[in-house]
Design an enzyme around this catalytic site. Structure first.
Site, PDB file in Angstrom:
ATOM      1  N   TYR A   1      46.285  38.687  35.746  1.00 41.61           N
ATOM      2  CA  TYR A   1      45.659  40.490  36.338  1.00 41.61           C
ATOM      3  C   TYR A   1      45.421  41.521  35.600  1.00 41.61           C
ATOM      4  CZ  TYR A   1      45.981  44.340  39.280  1.00 41.61           C
ATOM      5  OH  TYR A   1      46.110  45.559  40.730  1.00 41.61           O
TER       6      TYR A   1
ATOM      7  N   LYS B   1      42.715  37.758  37.982  1.00 41.72           N
ATOM      8  CA  LYS B   1      41.867  38.914  38.734  1.00 41.72           C
ATOM      9  C   LYS B   1      41.579  39.850  37.815  1.00 41.72           C
ATOM     10  CE  LYS B   1      42.792  42.637  42.106  1.00 41.72           C
ATOM     11  NZ  LYS B   1      43.785  43.692  42.698  1.00 41.72           N
TER      12      LYS B   1
END
Lengths: 308, 308
Positions: A142, A172
């Protein structure tokens, strides 16, 4: 679109409703998860930034996750946030998610100490993978430097993929920087890359992205899903322009309180507006302005009739 | 010096030693706590930034704190770090510290979400005080914007003091900005303010500070204590200059690994050098350089003969 992406599609970092006493409201949470899957999400990412995930205690996160699975959302469609500043905490959360059968986990780097070395971050993730010691573990990195301040360099990503090719499987990218997303996609074509905003969805898909994981999927998954499913159609750009415009209209307001205000309004359920500190809910006038601005300018509304 | 300061003096944010398997080493930790109190510390602040406190799990912090109290350090001389991003976690840690009899707690603001509003931070602390609901709770705000990114504005400090005058009793200022420390001291003369570095100790005491809480107290408490105890003497400035010079020499290296390398060297105990990710211990050559630089330039050495 890539064929081997485990989580290909449109993923919401699920908003977390709170009860009158400030504790997480598992019933509304599960109801929202169900509605999101009906509205067009292909999978869910509870305990992300939008979920106020870092404002939830360890036990709270684990209990909510169990409620979602018990509530009938297939565990393999769940990518909960299990990152933490302390490796020990990250191990507890990650092990729990894997044992529940979650298809993946979305992991922040340890974010308290700033400017850590590549080697230090490497050791954190290598230590986590070693401690969890489970082939089912699938990690999505992330990368959100605007909030976490600590991120994943291209070099660190490459090093993790090389060492753990079956465990570190995606990222992400919430940098908001398309050049970074494009660089990761170009460097690692087999990696599942999700832009952190649907603004980059069509560009992403054209460059091999797996979909998107975006805050606004909490209220506009259907339209985002259409862009995803018809990205090779002639009129894809027009549809992308519409979801980009809506996203920009929403993010002109404080994102998390605004999304919750929209759900509270269209559900007729003021409890949905609650947030945890350090966030503050919108005042009545501002909440009304969010609803009216989006309705007037984008014809935006939410329908909950399909859900329980 | 102010007469009513509960924790007046020289406080070390205690370094945390780790075992071969990476878990906290309670025995070495308690030994180090005892030595610090012998070396000149007036109190201890475990689980601060220097302690790698945010790299410790909740259970790990609570177990170490119990070991320190069991090891004979008076609980009223302890000011453990109990801040956390999640209010629920902060409540667990804070309640535990109060129940153990700790004289105070040193609390970071929730630090994941950036640029929170004053109202949001206010609600976090008001919510914590309400949840802990114990008159024994004494909070020292931990202002360290270079690391946490989130800090305490003068207005927020004033609002907290006004609402909770017997609970919010002090602040550690690790901004590195003397103007900020001076402003807090001027605005709140009854508040216990601790600069986060001994560089500001003498200036602080002259303006009403309660002492200092500083990383380097882990290795030079005796000299810092002398400045503290004799701050009104004629030659105080010369002593201050010496501790300032030593601090600057140490902070030219990565602070936490360098402090641990010094203890490992002078104890002849390589285990002390271990750090948790995202930190990385110094290499042998760099560790040697820290030892030699400080010895050659500042005559620095550590004596552990007095301790068990």
């Amino acid at each position: 679109m890539r064929k081997n992406a485990r989580f290909a599609g449109v993923i919401a970092p699920v908003l977390t409703p709170f009860g009158e006493d400030g504790s997480p409201d598992a019933e509304r949470f599960v109801q929202h998860c169900r509605w999101l899957m009906q509205d067009g999400c292909t999978a869910l990412a509870p305990f992300g930034t939008t979920s106020e995930g870092n404002s939830l205690g360890l036990d709270e996160r684990m209990e909510l996750l169990e409620a979602v699975v018990d509530g009938g959302i297939p565990a393999d469609k769940l990518m909960p946030g299990t990152g933490a500043c302390a490796l020990a905490d990250a191990v507890v959360l990650t092990r729990h998610a894997v044992e529940l059968g979650c298809g993946g986990v979305l992991m922040l780097p340890p974010f308290y100490y700033k400017a850590p070395s590549e080697e230090g971050l490497w050791r954190f993730f290598a230590g986590l993978i070693d401690a969890v010691a489970d082939d089912r573990l699938k990690i999505y990195l992330y990368h959100i430097p605007p909030v976490a301040q600590v991120g994943f360099s291209l070099r660190l990503i490459g090093r993790l993929i090389t060492a753990f090719p079956r465990t570190v499987v995606g990222l992400k990218d919430s940098s908001g920087d398309w050049a970074n997303t494009a660089a990761v996609l170009a460097a690692h074509p087999e990696f599942d890359v999700f832009p952190g905003s649907e603004v980059f969805l069509l560009d992403g898909l054209r460059h091999g992205a797996a979909g998107c994981i975006s805050a606004t999927c909490n209220v506009s998954a259907a339209a985002i899903r259409r862009v995803h499913d018809t990205w090779q159609a002639k009129d894809a750009d027009a549809r992308q322009a519409a979801i980009t415009a809506l996203r920009k209209a929403i993010q002109a307001f404080p994102m998390i309180p605004a999304l919750k205000a929209l759900i509270a309004h269209y559900r007729g359920d003021p409890a949905w507006a609650r947030v945890r500190p350090p966030f503050v809910e919108l005042g009545a006038a501002e909440a009304e302005k969010v609803v009216r601005t989006l309705a007037d300018t984008h014809g935006f509304r939410l329908e909950f009739a399909r859900t329980a």
